[in-house]
Design a protein around this motif. Structure first.
Motif, mmCIF file in Angstrom:
data_model
loop_
_atom_site.group_PDB
_atom_site.id
_atom_site.type_symbol
_atom_site.label_atom_id
_atom_site.label_comp_id
_atom_site.label_asym_id
_atom_site.label_seq_id
_atom_site.Cartn_x
_atom_site.Cartn_y
_atom_site.Cartn_z
ATOM 1 N N HIS A 197 0.827 -1.207 0.000
ATOM 2 C CA HIS A 197 0.000 0.000 0.000
ATOM 3 C C HIS A 197 0.864 1.260 0.000
ATOM 4 N N SER A 198 0.255 2.312 -0.453
ATOM 5 C CA SER A 198 0.951 3.588 -0.620
ATOM 6 C C SER A 198 1.174 4.292 0.714
ATOM 7 N N LEU A 199 1.995 5.329 0.669
ATOM 8 C CA LEU A 199 2.203 6.162 1.846
ATOM 9 C C LEU A 199 0.894 6.833 2.246
ATOM 10 N N ALA A 200 0.093 7.222 1.271
ATOM 11 C CA ALA A 200 -1.199 7.856 1.583
ATOM 12 C C ALA A 200 -2.103 6.897 2.350
ATOM 13 N N ALA A 201 -2.162 5.643 1.936
ATOM 14 C CA ALA A 201 -2.980 4.646 2.648
ATOM 15 C C ALA A 201 -2.401 4.374 4.033
ATOM 16 N N ALA A 202 -1.083 4.318 4.131
ATOM 17 C CA ALA A 202 -0.436 4.094 5.427
ATOM 18 C C ALA A 202 -0.699 5.265 6.372
ATOM 19 N N THR A 203 -0.691 6.479 5.837
ATOM 20 C CA THR A 203 -0.961 7.665 6.652
ATOM 21 C C THR A 203 -2.397 7.672 7.141
ATOM 22 N N GLU A 204 -3.311 7.261 6.289
ATOM 23 C CA GLU A 204 -4.725 7.163 6.692
ATOM 24 C C GLU A 204 -4.888 6.164 7.835
ATOM 25 N N GLU A 205 -4.205 5.034 7.739
ATOM 26 C CA GLU A 205 -4.243 4.028 8.805
ATOM 27 C C GLU A 205 -3.664 4.606 10.098
ATOM 28 N N TYR A 206 -2.553 5.306 10.003
ATOM 29 C CA TYR A 206 -1.926 5.948 11.162
ATOM 30 C C TYR A 206 -2.901 6.909 11.840
ATOM 31 N N GLU A 207 -3.527 7.755 11.063
ATOM 32 C CA GLU A 207 -4.461 8.739 11.626
ATOM 33 C C GLU A 207 -5.635 8.059 12.313
ATOM 34 N N ARG A 208 -6.122 6.969 11.729
ATOM 35 C CA ARG A 208 -7.226 6.228 12.342
ATOM 36 C C ARG A 208 -6.798 5.671 13.701
ATOM 37 N N LEU A 209 -5.625 5.037 13.748
ATOM 38 C CA LEU A 209 -5.129 4.473 15.008
ATOM 39 C C LEU A 209 -4.851 5.567 16.033
ATOM 40 N N ALA A 210 -4.289 6.683 15.593
ATOM 41 C CA ALA A 210 -3.992 7.795 16.507
ATOM 42 C C ALA A 210 -5.263 8.342 17.143
ATOM 43 N N ASN A 211 -6.374 8.267 16.453
ATOM 44 C CA ASN A 211 -7.665 8.698 17.001
ATOM 45 C C ASN A 211 -8.315 7.627 17.865
ATOM 46 N N GLU A 212 -8.157 6.374 17.487
ATOM 47 C CA GLU A 212 -8.822 5.279 18.210
ATOM 48 C C GLU A 212 -8.165 4.978 19.561
ATOM 49 N N LEU A 213 -6.853 5.023 19.614
ATOM 50 C CA LEU A 213 -6.152 4.622 20.844
ATOM 51 C C LEU A 213 -6.570 5.423 22.069
ATOM 52 N N PRO A 214 -6.615 6.764 22.022
ATOM 53 C CA PRO A 214 -7.072 7.503 23.212
ATOM 54 C C PRO A 214 -8.509 7.154 23.603
ATOM 55 N N ALA A 215 -9.359 6.903 22.623
ATOM 56 C CA ALA A 215 -10.744 6.529 22.912
ATOM 57 C C ALA A 215 -10.821 5.171 23.609
ATOM 58 N N LEU A 216 -9.773 4.362 23.463
ATOM 59 C CA LEU A 216 -9.708 3.046 24.107
ATOM 60 C C LEU A 216 -8.980 3.105 25.451
ATOM 61 N N GLY A 217 -8.606 4.301 25.883
ATOM 62 C CA GLY A 217 -7.962 4.465 27.183
ATOM 63 C C GLY A 217 -6.444 4.443 27.156
ATOM 64 N N TYR A 218 -5.850 4.597 25.990
ATOM 65 C CA TYR A 218 -4.400 4.590 25.879
ATOM 66 C C TYR A 218 -3.855 6.002 25.724
#
Length: 181
Positions: A136-157
């Motif tokens: 996958h491209s850097l753009a797809a990898a960046t989208e995945e990163y942004e999703r995880l960066a948003n999800e982790l705090p919502a999960l208590g991390y």
């Protein structure tokens, strides 16, 4: 037990696996990324559980692998050191939700906990490279990163961004942050 389980996640191609290899070289217990193992196995056979062929099948298998890794680490007992996971249950469950729309992340994240401090590898265009296992491209990898960066705090991390630095400096940063937390 999960207090000794350290999750390293973030942008694909952001240097996570290299960091995990450095931590292993320094004598720490490490767990290889589930996705890389799955892709190698699928490419070696006639499998189709590849993220670019069938993301849902790939993510389902990644969840099973990550859960097995977590349980295996738990069953190893506490040797007094850290266990570093190159991605884990959260990454796999997040990908599964993207692929299927089925909400599995929150319940899996409650059951399979890691240390509350998670390390994120940011997008790093200068080192991002595709290969047979990462297509996958850097753009797809960046989208995945942004999703995880948003999800982790919502999960208590709490998340800590890894510096864009040589691997030895990244490892020292991570270990120092863990000792201070």
């Amino acid at each position: 037990m999960h207090e000794r389980f350290v999750l390293v996640t973030g942008c694909s191609g952001g240097g996570k696996s290299t960091l995990i290899e450095e931590l292993a070289r320094r004598g720490h217990r490490t767990v290889e990324e589930p996705g890389r193992r799955i892709v190698r196995e699928e490419l070696a056979g006639e499998g189709s559980a590849l993220p670019w062929v069938d993301l849902a099948a790939f993510a389902r298998r990644a969840i099973r692998t990550a859960v097995a890794d977590w349980r295996r680490a738990r069953n190893c007992g506490d040797a007094g050191g850290w266990t570093f996971f190159d991605r884990g249950v959260i990454d796999a469950a997040s990908a599964f939700e993207v692929a299927t729309g089925r909400k599995v992340l929150a319940p899996l994240a409650r059951r399979y906990r890691y240390r509350p401090l998670v390390f994120l590898a940011p997008p790093w265009p200068e080192i991002h490279a595709g290969d047979a296992e990462r297509r996958h491209s850097l753009a797809a990898a960046t989208e995945e990163y942004e999703r995880l960066a948003n999800e982790l705090p919502a999960l208590g991390y709490e998340t800590r961004l890894l510096p864009k630095a040589p691997v030895s400096e990244r490892a020292a940063f991570l270990l120092d942050a863990l000792e201070r937390s």
